[in-house]
Design a protein around this motif. Structure first.
Motif, short mmCIF file in Angstrom:
data_model
loop_
_atom_site.label_atom_id
_atom_site.label_comp_id
_atom_site.label_asym_id
_atom_site.label_seq_id
_atom_site.Cartn_x
_atom_site.Cartn_y
_atom_site.Cartn_z
N ASP A 381 1.03 -1.07 -0.11
CA ASP A 381 0.13 0.22 -0.02
C ASP A 381 1.23 1.61 0.17
N GLU A 382 0.39 2.42 0.10
CA GLU A 382 0.85 3.90 -0.12
C GLU A 382 1.98 3.80 1.10
N PHE A 383 1.75 3.11 2.11
CA PHE A 383 2.64 3.51 3.39
C PHE A 383 3.40 2.23 3.17
N ASP A 384 3.74 1.49 2.39
CA ASP A 384 4.93 0.82 1.95
C ASP A 384 5.82 1.30 1.12
N ILE A 385 4.92 1.74 0.02
CA ILE A 385 6.29 2.55 -1.11
C ILE A 385 6.49 3.62 -0.34
N ALA A 386 6.25 4.83 0.88
CA ALA A 386 6.61 5.68 1.89
C ALA A 386 7.89 4.96 2.28
N TRP A 387 7.53 3.80 2.69
CA TRP A 387 8.63 3.11 3.56
C TRP A 387 9.98 3.11 2.67
N GLN A 388 9.62 2.00 1.29
CA GLN A 388 10.72 2.07 0.60
C GLN A 388 11.72 3.24 -0.24
N LEU A 389 10.53 4.21 -0.51
CA LEU A 389 11.13 5.23 -0.67
C LEU A 389 12.27 6.08 0.38
N SER A 390 11.90 5.75 1.04
CA SER A 390 12.62 6.86 2.64
C SER A 390 14.08 5.18 3.08
N ALA A 391 13.68 4.46 3.04
CA ALA A 391 14.70 3.30 3.40
C ALA A 391 16.09 2.91 2.54
N GLU A 392 15.38 2.78 0.86
CA GLU A 392 16.25 2.63 0.23
C GLU A 392 16.80 3.64 -0.87
N ARG A 393 16.36 5.36 -0.88
CA ARG A 393 16.62 6.06 -1.58
C ARG A 393 16.78 7.21 -0.32
N GLY A 394 16.16 8.13 0.72
CA GLY A 394 16.50 8.94 1.32
C GLY A 394 15.40 9.50 0.79
N TRP A 395 14.12 9.32 0.00
CA TRP A 395 13.60 10.10 -0.29
C TRP A 395 12.27 10.12 0.85
N MET A 396 11.91 11.61 1.34
CA MET A 396 10.66 11.64 1.86
C MET A 396 9.92 11.92 1.95
N VAL A 397 8.50 10.98 1.53
CA VAL A 397 7.75 10.65 0.63
C VAL A 397 6.06 10.67 1.71
N PRO A 398 5.44 11.73 1.98
CA PRO A 398 4.81 11.09 3.90
C PRO A 398 3.20 10.02 2.66
N ALA A 399 3.08 9.94 2.88
CA ALA A 399 1.61 8.77 3.30
C ALA A 399 0.68 9.22 4.27
N TYR A 400 -0.31 8.62 4.27
CA TYR A 400 -1.12 9.76 5.31
C TYR A 400 -3.09 9.09 4.66
N THR A 401 -3.51 8.86 5.66
CA THR A 401 -5.23 9.05 6.02
C THR A 401 -5.99 10.12 6.30
N LEU A 402 -6.71 11.15 5.13
CA LEU A 402 -6.78 11.91 5.90
C LEU A 402 -8.03 11.94 7.09
#
Length: 459
Positions: A381-402
């Motif tokens: 899901d979106e939270f997984d993508i946020a973690w993968q971007l942070s852990a592997e690539r250093g991008w801080m892209v937030p995932a959140y519920t509205l």
């Protein structure tokens, strides 16, 4: 055979930092000090463990300024802004900024305002003026002042709820809905009555970057004033959008061109392009600031009027804001905003071309960002993508519920700021695509990994 030499403090001073092997102070007040170089290295090594601000696509706050602006900041860190008697030019520069912003927001004539630590303080002060003015109106009408309320949508910053709790105002919060993440007049009308101190509308939400229907809400309040005799002011929370809409959407009326808009806050440290913390509160007319909230004091040797929740604070960011206003002007801000918008649109196109993401509010007036979500269910899901971007690539892209009642909707958001180049956009898009492929192959993030996921819309 290895040898182990016992190094002295003199050796450490000559060759390196003693905290390379010693535990750093964390709990108790240090008994002794250290050299300036050691202290500098200690702090620097701690901060090095943090993320790269250039890859922080969660925060709206400025992370880069020109060297000349940084020099102004460095040379004025010691100057206390509140000392107007001792630093009258700094006070004059604050007033210049307020007048320039009032002009940018189409104030019809003489007005007033204040510099603040950010939009949170500006909202507190603006809300207090709404409450005090409402109380004055109610007393003049012979009505009760016991039950003030404030109307706003679930898309606001949490500071609006803080204001209501801190200053004893009933929050009348319009819930969001799946697929509808801003509010309009039809949402506001059921909540307005004679005890409504004001309506707060957002220009550029932190969740999706869109604006409330400010024009429609203004028309509603004009109709209520005409039909029911209730004069409800409109405050625009332009924390993010106040430095965007005048340059990207100059023909859209959201500001003092609308009759019921009586006050506007904006964060200089967001799209005003200044380091934190600087914010601004601007009133339509001087009468919109309730005079009972202004204190006159001569604590520093000169009678001065203050309208603030803070007292001592630095002058550096006020001067940095003035630097930006005269450095860029309308043409420069327009150039910067259009570049950010172009890169945001490019990123949106690349995400859409991947075939697995849905854009939020694509084509509507929006801050320079991309809000998106997975178009269908996956093993991740979106939270997984946020973690993968942070852990592997250093991008801080937030995932959140509205917020409620859209709390079952999860989205991601990539903020495109001044320092995000075309190459960065290309790289981020590739990294998102690779993150999805990695997650697909391993079936999503492990539960222990999910605990590290960046969440929250960022500010």
């Amino acid at each position: 055979m290895t040898s182990s030499r016992q190094f002295t403090d003199a050796d450490r001073a000559l060759f390196g930092n003693r905290f390379l092997t010693a535990e750093v102070p964390t709990k108790t007040f240090p008994e002794s000090g250290m050299s300036a170089v050691e202290a500098m290295r200690l702090v620097g090594e701690d901060i090095a463990l943090e993320g790269d601000p250039a890859r922080n696509l969660a925060t709206f706050v400025t992370t880069w300024m020109e060297p000349e602006a940084q020099r102004i900041i460095a040379e004025n860190l010691h100057r206390n802004f509140i000392d107007h008697a001792e630093y009258p030019r700094t006070a004059e520069i604050e007033q210049r900024c307020i007048r320039m912003l009032a002009d940018l927001f189409h104030a019809p004539g003489e007005t007033t305002g204040a510099r603040t630590q950010g939009s949170s303080e500006a909202i507190m002060l603006g809300g207090l003026s709404l409450k005090w003015n409402w109380r004055k109106r109610r007393k003049a009408e012979g009505g009760s002042t016991e039950s003030p309320n404030l109307v706003f949508g679930g898309d606001v910053h949490v500071v609006w709820e803080k204001f209501c709790r801190y200053f004893d105002v009933e929050p009348r919060i319009v819930p969001l809905q799946p697929g509808k993440y801003t509010i309009g007049p039809e949402d506001v009308e059921p909540h307005v009555d004679e005890n409504t101190i004001g309506v707060a509308a957002v220009l550029g939400t932190t969740f999706t970057g869109h604006k409330d229907d400010i024009g429609g809400i203004n028309d509603l309040l004009l109709r209520i004033k005409s039909e029911r005799g209730i004069d409800v002011p409109l405050h625009v929370d332009g924390a993010s959008g106040g430095f965007v809409w005048p340059f990207l959407y100059p023909d859209t009326a959201w500001d003092f061109r609308l009759e019921q808009v009586r006050s506007i806050n904006v964060s200089g440290h967001k799209f005003g392009l200044v380091y934190p913390g600087i914010g601004w509160l601007v009133f339509r007319e001087t009468a919109d600031l309730n005079h009972d909230l202004v204190f006159e004091e001569n604590y520093l040797g000169k009678t001065d009027a203050t309208f603030t929740l803070n007292f001592s604070t630095g002058s550096a960011m006020v001067l940095a804001q003035y630097y930006n206003l005269v450095r860029y002007g309308r043409a420069g801000y327009t150039y910067i905003m259009q570049n950010m918008q172009a890169n945001a649109q490019l990123l949106a196109e690349k995400l859409q071309a991947m075939g697995q993401f849905e854009l939020i509010g694509d084509g509507d007036e929006q801050l320079p960002l991309v809000a998106f979500q997975l178009a269908e269910k996956h093993s991740y899901d979106e939270f997984d993508i946020a973690w993968q971007l942070s852990a592997e690539r250093g991008w801080m892209v937030p995932a959140y519920t509205l917020p409620p009642d859209a709390q079952d909707v999860t989205i991601m958001r990539a903020l495109v700021k001044e320092t995000m180049s075309r190459e960065h956009v290309d790289t981020l898009a590739r990294d998102i695509e690779e993150a999805c492929k990695t997650l697909e192959a391993k079936g999503g993030a492990h539960e222990s990994e999910r605990q590290q996921i960046i969440t929250g819309p960022g500010h």
